[in-house]
Design a protein around this motif. Structure first.
Motif, PDB file in Angstrom:
ATOM      1  N   ILE B 113       0.749  -1.122   0.004  1.00  0.00           N
ATOM      2  CA  ILE B 113       0.088  -0.025   0.013  1.00  0.00           C
ATOM      3  C   ILE B 113       1.035   1.154  -0.034  1.00  0.00           C
ATOM      4  N   VAL B 172      -5.046   5.545   4.613  1.00  0.00           N
ATOM      5  CA  VAL B 172      -5.312   4.136   5.062  1.00  0.00           C
ATOM      6  C   VAL B 172      -6.330   4.140   6.031  1.00  0.00           C
ATOM      7  N   ASP B 196      -6.432   0.578   1.583  1.00  0.00           N
ATOM      8  CA  ASP B 196      -6.005   1.854   0.718  1.00  0.00           C
ATOM      9  C   ASP B 196      -7.409   2.539   0.480  1.00  0.00           C
TER      10      ASP B 196
END
Lengths: 134, 1007
Positions: B113, B172, B196
């Motif tokens: 991510i 996030v 994400d």
């Protein structure tokens, strides 16, 4: 006696061949008798004339005991070319042998008409020639 | 003693007991064990006595330790949490945090991510998060986690910004939960996910921005002001209309509001207007799509009020509208994003833990789910079979009204779609948002258009770096493009499909292995049955016996009945076997001695069988023998064979004795050849027969074959082989050459013994000496041959001249011409000469046949040849013949001298007589030695013979093969007779016009 068949004699014994000729003369066979000294000679003649029917015989008188190519060997060779013959001759074995083995052996050759023991009587010769012309 | 956490619960339960007047309670509490640990107790109680006012007085109850159960439940929960983590792992990053040790585990996605790999982030700890998170968000995150820690929230959840490897901030969604605590309640272990949400955040921000813009627009009076009359026709529009919607004023005035509205929005707009009309107020805004001059639709939001004239009659509606298209699109995007997330979770959960037999359904469901979500008309999976160069449609979902194609799309040759396959081979997705805009890319358009496909997207399925197929989505009704996040979802979906396929392959392999194992177990069971093995158990005290099913089968007993107790088993064994068994059993039962015996048992049908039985003692914990157990195998067939063998051995012994008496009186030799060992055993007579010394005690096949005459060896060995392999009777004869020169004729008979497979193991037989009878037979054969020869000679060679004589005599008698008579008489004389010659020759050959025992003497061949050549000197000189003599191999022989002269004379004479007229004669005379025989050869370069014609009659009397005046056909006949008389051989090799070689074998003539 105009239509007598053409006759070939295969015989190495000159004296017997001469005697045969005399016998045929006596029964008024007016064709010239053709004589061969052994099996090989007549075999070569036949092979050379497969296309010339008129040079082939109606009757063959065959001796057994001959040099170079004896009677039996000639018969074996003749069987090989028999199909090619434009004219199938009547073959008579003409031997001095009265040995049964020889007579039996002759029967194995279908192309042989009969086994004749020397000497051949005039009546027999007439029968052979006559049977053919009939 | 009760755990403070559980005390409340426990008290509440009791409270209930008092207030609600129930008489039974159940409660799970933790209690302090003596060793300090907490144990879980299931506390159950029942009120047995009540006070008069209905209060419980006496409660009786039980405490049950359920720690283990609780632990198991905890394990289960932990596992479930882990699973949940894995579930989310397909789309989210996961983390596990041991709060005590600070140990932190993250997965690949967590790192991905923020643009890293796990390796790049190692060593991972809680600091890894701290290092990458935005400091501002970290504070909030710490606060929220603290809240969760103390139990105020069920989950910890926080949106944090994290620094991506490439420098940008990534949003996030950090979610987590403490999943275990230490015994004193301290948090121990937390698990969570990172997701994400950058895109969603950005969309939200955009929306916020657009609202700001909206305000500005309002301020700049970009709003459209319009007036509609009671017929719904525009009577006024402000300048902003043209700016916003592109129409000139005259294109709008006098037209109906309806003409500009999106058909789907007419109803809602008019009902809003009616509401405003009836309420008489300017109430909430209404939204609708309105036509732009360029043909596109714009979202507008309107508000307004109805105007009344002086009489109070409503005449006009004054409205104010502004463009909210951007806002609408952003909203749609957000809705799409969250619906995507929901879809992901749904898909993941439908694939995880799906039983293998439901995989097909799960895949079909997933195709439907994704297909519906994207509002496509068809979703499908294709498998590539690269080795067969085909692909095929394996799964398909179709929207309502769309015709399924799956059955038409089987075994499609890859050549059909080269561009398509090439794109996939390169590992690229295939994206066609508008089929009609396709350039003629290798015929792709030609394929898609007839299927009325407008847009499509296909994604590859990769397994172990190999493309195994693709998943695709077609749109027939609408053109569509996919956002990045939609494509991402589809990629994840493709990965899920591969994962489930992998799992299916693994599961199927597992099933296969299980089936294999089951089959093997079944085979083992069958094998035991076939092997006729059974087991049994016996209790010594109770005399009770247990048998396995196979043992019932052996005895032929009914398996539904209990087996007979040991004490009455006497009846199922023969007397002898019972004694053996009882001895063995008592030794095992008393002293623990194991046993192994063979027993003759009696079946239920009274037939007898044999079993091998093994038994051993069973002891209890105090080492006392309490029972016996053992196994039993049915060995009836083996035992019967053994007994048969013993019997036949005894018979053989007697037979051998008898044979010895018989053979010694008949002079037979006996041999016994062990084929596998190649050991040959001879009796005394055999040594005598083969001329070997009795000292040679180690004999083999080769000892025998060494004795056999070389000329007979091949035939004899062939006879042996025929007897061994072809089941033929061994009945042969051969000659044996003794060292002293004697030659014995041996006759052999033998019997071959074969094993069960038909392989010959032994050859036992007899040999006997038949030399005498053989010699007798040979002489008979010889005489018979002579007789035939004579018959021939008589028939042809003697009778022919006699016929001629007879005919000539007839002619002479008949003839009247004296000249003719004279001629015939001359011929008669030559015939008589000939007859005389034949007669003499015949006498000569008879002479040979009479002196069969003509004496052999030692002859110097060289001297004899020289003498013969001398007699031909004049011819040799005349023809300039060359003579070579080579007698190195054998110079002298043992032979009758009379015959040697005759042979040499005839053969040399022939070589000269039948010379070629084209060459000078060359004659080579040679000897050769084979064993004890000498072979003389005379080679010439003459006329040669046609072997075809000559072979049979060459050596017969009066047979000639050349038209040579001297050929008489007697010479070869004569020497043949002479060679025959000495048991030799004569033969010829020849080629016409090349020459001939005559060979004469002088038997046993070598000195």
């Amino acid at each position: 006696m105009k239509n007598l068949p053409k006759l070939f004699l295969v015989e190495d014994d000159a004296i017997f061949a001469m005697l045969m000729k005399k016998s045929l003369n006596k029964i008024e066979y007016d064709h010239e008798l053709t004589t061969f000294k052994n099996g090989l000679e007549i075999l070569n003649h036949i092979k050379d004339n497969l296309e010339n029917k008129e040079n082939l015989p109606e009757i063959i008188l065959l001796d057994l005991n001959m040099p170079v190519m004896a009677g039996w060997q000639f018969l074996e060779e003749l069987v090989q070319i028999h199909d090619k013959l434009p004219k199938k001759p009547d073959v008579y074995v003409l031997s001095s042998s009265i040995f049964t083995d020889d007579i039996e052996k002759t029967k194995q050759f279908e192309i042989v008409t009969d086994y004749l023991v020397k000497p051949v009587s005039k009546d027999k010769l007439n029968e052979i020639l006559g049977e053919f012309s009939a | 003693m009760c755990h403070p956490d559980d005390l409340k619960k426990s008290n509440a339960t009791f409270e209930e007991l008092f207030t609600r007047k129930i008489d039974y309670y159940e409660c799970e509490v933790r209690m302090r064990h003596k060793n300090g640990t907490w144990v879980w107790i299931l506390d159950r109680g029942k009120v047995t006595t009540w006070t008069e006012d209905g209060k419980p007085l006496l409660v009786m109850g039980t405490h049950q330790d359920i720690t283990d159960k609780k632990k198991a439940e905890d394990e289960l929960l932990k596992e479930r949490e882990r699973l949940n983590g894995i579930l989310k792992g397909t789309i989210s990053g996961t983390w596990e945090w041991n709060l005590k040790t600070g140990e932190t585990i993250i997965n690949e996605r967590w790192a991905e991510i923020i643009g890293y790999t796990i390796e790049e982030l190692a060593p991972v700890s809680q600091k890894t998060l701290v290092d990458h998170a935005h400091p501002e968000d970290l504070k909030e995150s710490d606060r929220l986690f603290e809240e969760h820690k103390i139990g105020n929230t069920e989950y910890y959840e926080c949106e944090i910004r994290m620094r991506h490897k490439d420098g940008r901030w990534v949003w996030v969604l950090d979610r987590g939960k403490i999943i275990s605590r230490t015994e004193d309640g301290e948090p121990l272990f937390a698990m969570g996910t990172h997701q994400d949400i950058t895109e969603r955040k950005e969309a939200e921000n955009k929306l916020a921005n657009s609202e700001v813009k909206f305000r500005e627009l309002v301020d700049n009076t970009t709003d459209i002001i319009y007036t509609i009359n009671t017929d719904g026709e525009f009577t006024f529009i402000s300048n902003a209309w043209k700016r916003e919607l592109g129409h000139e004023r005259n294109e709008v005035i006098g037209k109906s509001f309806k003409d500009f509205l999106h058909p789907e929005d007419i109803e809602s707009s008019y009902s809003a207007l009616r509401e405003i009309y009836y309420s008489g107020e300017t109430i909430k805004d209404f939204e609708y799509r309105i036509k732009h001059k360029d043909g596109s639709w714009r979202w507008h939001r309107s508000s307004g009020s109805f105007k009344k004239d002086a009489t109070g009659k409503i005449t006009l509606f004054d409205g104010l509208s502004h463009d909210i298209t951007q806002q609408k699109q952003d909203q749609a995007e957000i809705a799409k994003q969250s619906s995507l997330q929901r879809l992901m979770i749904q898909l993941a959960s439908s694939f995880i833990n799906v039983p293998i037999h439901n995989v097909d359904n799960a895949i079909n469901d997933a195709l439907a789910m994704v297909g519906k979500h994207f509002n496509v008309d068809r979703s499908y999976i294709f498998d590539y079979h690269w080795d067969e160069n085909i692909c095929e449609n394996t799964y398909e979902w179709c929207a309502e009204g769309i015709t399924p194609e799956i059955d038409n799309l089987k075994e499609l040759p890859l050549e059909y779609l080269p561009y398509w396959v090439e794109t996939h081979k390169k590992g690229e997705k295939m994206l066609v948002s508008n089929v009609s805009e396709l350039k003629d890319q290798e015929g792709l358009k030609e394929v898609l258009e007839p299927q009325s496909i407008k847009s499509l997207i296909t994604l590859l399925l990769f397994m172990e770096n190999k493309c195994i197929g693709f998943v695709g989505f077609d749109s027939e009704k609408n053109y569509r493009t996919n956002s990045k996040s939609e494509e991402d979802l589809l990629i994840v979906f493709a990965e899920m499909l591969v994962n489930i396929t992998k799992r299916r392959i693994a599961d199927e392999e597992l099933v296969k292995q299980k089936e294999k194992a089951e089959l093997r177990a079944k085979e083992l069971k069958e094998a035991q049955k076939v092997a006729r093995v059974a087991n049994w158990y016996m209790n010594i005290e109770s005399d009770e016996v247990i048998w396995s099913e196979e043992l019932y089968n052996m005895y032929g007993f009914d398996a539904s009945q209990p087996p007979p107790p040991y004490s009455v088993q006497e009846q199922i064994y023969t007397e002898e076997s019972w004694e053996i068994l009882t001895n063995a059993v008592s030794r095992a039962a008393e002293k623990g001695v194991p046993y192994e015996v063979e027993l003759n048992f009696i079946r239920a049908d009274k037939s007898k069988g044999w079993m091998w039985a093994k038994g051993e003692a069973l002891r209890d914990h105090s080492d006392k023998i309490v029972g016996l157990r053992g196994i039993v195998q049915d060995i009836t067939s083996r035992k019967e064979l053994e007994l048969e063998l013993q019997e036949s051995n005894a018979l053989n012994e007697i037979a051998a004795q008898r044979l010895k008496v018989a053979t010694s009186s008949a002079g037979l030799g006996i041999f016994d050849w062990d084929i596998a060992e190649n050991k040959l055993i001879w009796d005394e007579r055999m040594y005598e027969l083969h001329g070997l010394s009795k000292e040679d005690t180690t004999l083999s096949f080769e000892s025998w074959s060494g004795c056999v005459h070389p000329d007979d060896l091949n035939r004899a060995i062939e006879d042996v082989n025929k007897a061994l392999h072809d089941n033929q009777e061994f009945n042969t004869f051969y000659r044996v050459l003794h060292p002293n020169g004697d030659e014995l004729y041996i006759k052999g008979y033998a019997h071959v013994i074969k094993d069960s497979k038909g392989t010959a193991t032994k050859m036992i037989g007899v040999n006997m000496d038949i030399t005498e009878s053989q010699i007798h037979q040979k002489s008979l054969e010889f005489k018979n041959k002579q007789l035939i020869d004579f018959s021939n000679i008589l028939a042809h060679n003697l009778r022919a001249p006699l016929v001629n004589i007879g005919m000539l005599v007839d002619l002479i008698e008949e003839s009247e011409d004296p000249d003719e008579t004279k001629e015939y008489t001359g011929q008669l004389k030559s015939v008589l000469d000939h007859l005389n010659e034949v007669f003499n020759e015949l006498m000569e050959s008879i002479q040979i046949k009479q002196d069969l025992d003509v004496e052999s003497t030692e002859i110097d061949l060289e001297e004899r040849i020289e003498k013969t050549l001398k007699s031909f000197r004049s011819q040799i000189n005349q023809f300039d013949a060359k003579i070579n003599v080579d007698l190195k191999a054998a110079k002298s022989i043992k032979y009758p001298s009379k015959y040697i002269d005759s042979i040499l004379n005839n053969l040399i004479s022939n070589a000269l007589k039948y010379r070629s007229p084209e060459r000078k004669p060359e004659i080579t005379i040679k000897t050769k030695k084979i064993n004890r025989d000498v072979i003389l050869s005379i080679t010439d370069n003459g006329l040669g013979l046609d072997m075809k014609l000559a072979e049979k009659n060459l050596f017969k009397i009066r047979k000639v093969f050349h038209e040579h005046p001297d050929a008489k056909g007697f010479g070869l006949f004569l020497i043949q007779s002479q060679v025959d008389a000495m048991e030799g051989e004569i033969w010829v090799e020849s080629k016409v016009d090349k020459g001939s070689t005559f060979f004469v074998k002088f038997k046993n003539a070598y000195i």
